[in-house]
Design an enzyme around this catalytic site. Structure first.
Site, PDB file in Angstrom:
ATOM      1  N   GLY A 181      -8.041 -19.685  29.074  1.00 20.19           N
ATOM      2  CA  GLY A 181      -8.171 -20.818  28.173  1.00 20.19           C
ATOM      3  C   GLY A 181      -6.940 -20.966  27.303  1.00 20.19           C
ATOM      4  O   GLY A 181      -5.877 -21.379  27.763  1.00 20.19           O
ATOM      5  N   ARG A 205     -31.236 -48.217   4.785  1.00 19.01           N
ATOM      6  CA  ARG A 205     -32.428 -47.452   5.126  1.00 19.01           C
ATOM      7  C   ARG A 205     -33.232 -47.115   3.868  1.00 19.01           C
ATOM      8  O   ARG A 205     -32.682 -46.617   2.883  1.00 19.01           O
ATOM      9  CB  ARG A 205     -32.018 -46.162   5.844  1.00 19.01           C
ATOM     10  N   GLU A 213       1.080 -32.623  20.142  1.00 15.72           N
ATOM     11  CA  GLU A 213      -0.257 -32.714  20.725  1.00 15.72           C
ATOM     12  C   GLU A 213      -1.322 -32.370  19.687  1.00 15.72           C
ATOM     13  O   GLU A 213      -2.349 -33.057  19.566  1.00 15.72           O
ATOM     14  CB  GLU A 213      -0.380 -31.767  21.921  1.00 15.72           C
ATOM     15  N   GLY A 223     -10.091 -18.994  34.522  1.00 16.30           N
ATOM     16  CA  GLY A 223     -10.185 -17.711  33.827  1.00 16.30           C
ATOM     17  C   GLY A 223      -9.244 -17.585  32.646  1.00 16.30           C
ATOM     18  O   GLY A 223      -9.094 -16.506  32.076  1.00 16.30           O
ATOM     19  N   GLU A 275      -9.578 -20.605  16.453  1.00 20.42           N
ATOM     20  CA  GLU A 275      -9.197 -19.204  16.313  1.00 20.42           C
ATOM     21  C   GLU A 275      -7.718 -18.980  16.661  1.00 20.42           C
ATOM     22  O   GLU A 275      -7.017 -18.219  15.970  1.00 20.42           O
ATOM     23  CB  GLU A 275     -10.092 -18.327  17.205  1.00 20.42           C
TER      24      GLU A 275
END
Length: 381
Positions: free
Chosen positions: A132, A269, A243, A130, A368
């Site tokens: 994040g 291609r 990190e 519940g 965000e």
């Protein structure tokens, strides 16, 4: 663009790591993707060859060199080969600083030799079902009982969650103190009450074991408290910039790899009797993507230098993280478009890159949240 970040010793390290990947990872990675987890033997081989714990002191079996450029090489080459199952970046970039800076001597003696040899695989458990990116909303609780902490709670989306031998768990130890009421506890494999749930079925990163973890009355010895009691949130804030830069390093490498494979594809291609690379639209798209890739590379390399010099700020790391990963996702989407229908086929590397990339803007703090961190630093109110 010619990079000026690395010295000759880094180039030799890169060459050695590429050989390791060719010999020990490339032949097995497809099978690991089917299994949803890498073989622990690859960790032991990586430790044997010196690719784990480069920053750890030599007395514990580490490389004895605190230089993030070595970490960057491991991340870059893993990404370029699309070896997304390897959890080495989490181990070296995220967990190592916690153990190196916060562990006491007794803890270092217990954990660092195995960390460097690959016998101990590590993870960190922040995210909850519940909760994040809002770390202050963590509900996992630890209560002191004699010489132990009694830990209860659940974590999810934990990288290396199945293979991990030790897990740094973020838990409330004094809810009355708010942000100053969190501590870091090291939970070890086979502690009673510590259980692993599903190896989660993800959109990408298929060979990476990502798990749910649960803790039911787990008695964690007080000797496994990492850092200071009540300073867990501070410890997290101190280590999150590295990190986030690690994620940006992977984004930059993925952009370069996907751009290269797309350039080669449009050269080969053909449509309407000629290579699609000769069309003006293709050239314009790739010119734009090449420019953005170079801009991301310049930013990331500069911030690697800042990190090595102890000058990487929380805000700069947030900038690197959100911008590089958003650019990565956009670039891969446009490269896939240039592949046409073949880009939608899993057998083409661009399709795997597309699936593996999507989480980049989410884990380590969402785009965000990164913008919120930067916005607050601007002192707008």
């Amino acid at each position: 663009m010619e990079r000026t970040l690395f010295e000759p010793e880094h180039d030799l390290f890169r060459e050695s790591f590429r050989k390791f990947l060719d010999q020990h990872v490339a032949p097995n990675h497809a099978e690991w993707e089917e299994q949803g987890i890498v073989d622990r033997a690859v960790w032991l081989e990586a430790g044997k060859q010196g690719f784990l714990g480069m920053a750890m002191p030599e007395e514990y079996g580490g490389g004895g060199v605190k230089d993030f450029r070595y970490n960057a090489i491991v991340a870059e080459e893993s990404v370029r080969g699309q070896y997304s199952g390897l959890g080495f970046a989490l181990h070296n970039d995220v967990i190592a600083p916690y153990l190196l800076e916060l562990a006491n001597e007794e803890q270092k003696q217990r954990w660092l030799p195995g960390f460097c040899s690959g016998e101990i695989i590590t993870a960190i458990a922040m995210t909850e079902p519940g909760t994040g990116s809002d770390l202050q909303g963590i509900k996992t609780r630890a209560v002191r009982d004699g010489d132990d902490w009694v830990l209860n709670g659940a974590k999810t989306f934990i990288t290396n969650g199945i293979n991990a031998d030790i897990v740094i768990v973020v838990a409330q130890t004094d809810p009355e103190k708010g942000a100053m009421g969190f501590s870091l506890l090291v939970v070890e494999r086979d502690m009673p009450g510590f259980e692993r749930g599903r190896n989660l079925d993800k959109l990408g990163l298929k060979a990476q074991d990502t798990a749910e973890l649960s803790f039911t009355d787990v008695r964690v010895p007080a000797a496994n408290l990492l850092g200071q009691e009540g300073a867990g949130f501070i410890h997290l804030m101190q280590n999150l910039p590295q990190e986030r830069l690690s994620i940006a390093v992977m984004a930059a490498a993925a952009m370069e790899a996907c751009l290269d494979m797309t350039i080669q594809y449009v050269r080969d291609r053909k449509a309407f009797g000629k290579p699609i690379g000769t069309f003006q639209n293709t050239r314009f798209v790739l010119a734009e993507l090449a420019t953005k890739t170079t801009a991301v590379r310049v930013l990331v390399d500069r911030f690697i230098e800042d990190l090595n010099n102890g000058k990487l700020s929380v805000e700069d790391a947030a900038m690197a993280k959100w911008w590089s990963t958003e650019e990565q996702v956009e670039l891969i989407d446009r490269c896939l478009q240039l592949h046409g229908g073949y880009g939608y086929m899993k057998e083409y590397p661009i399709a795997k890159a597309y699936m593996d990339a999507r989480v980049q803007t989410i884990y380590g703090g969402t785009t965000e949240i990164m913008k919120e961190i930067i916005g607050r630093s601007l002192k707008l109110s």
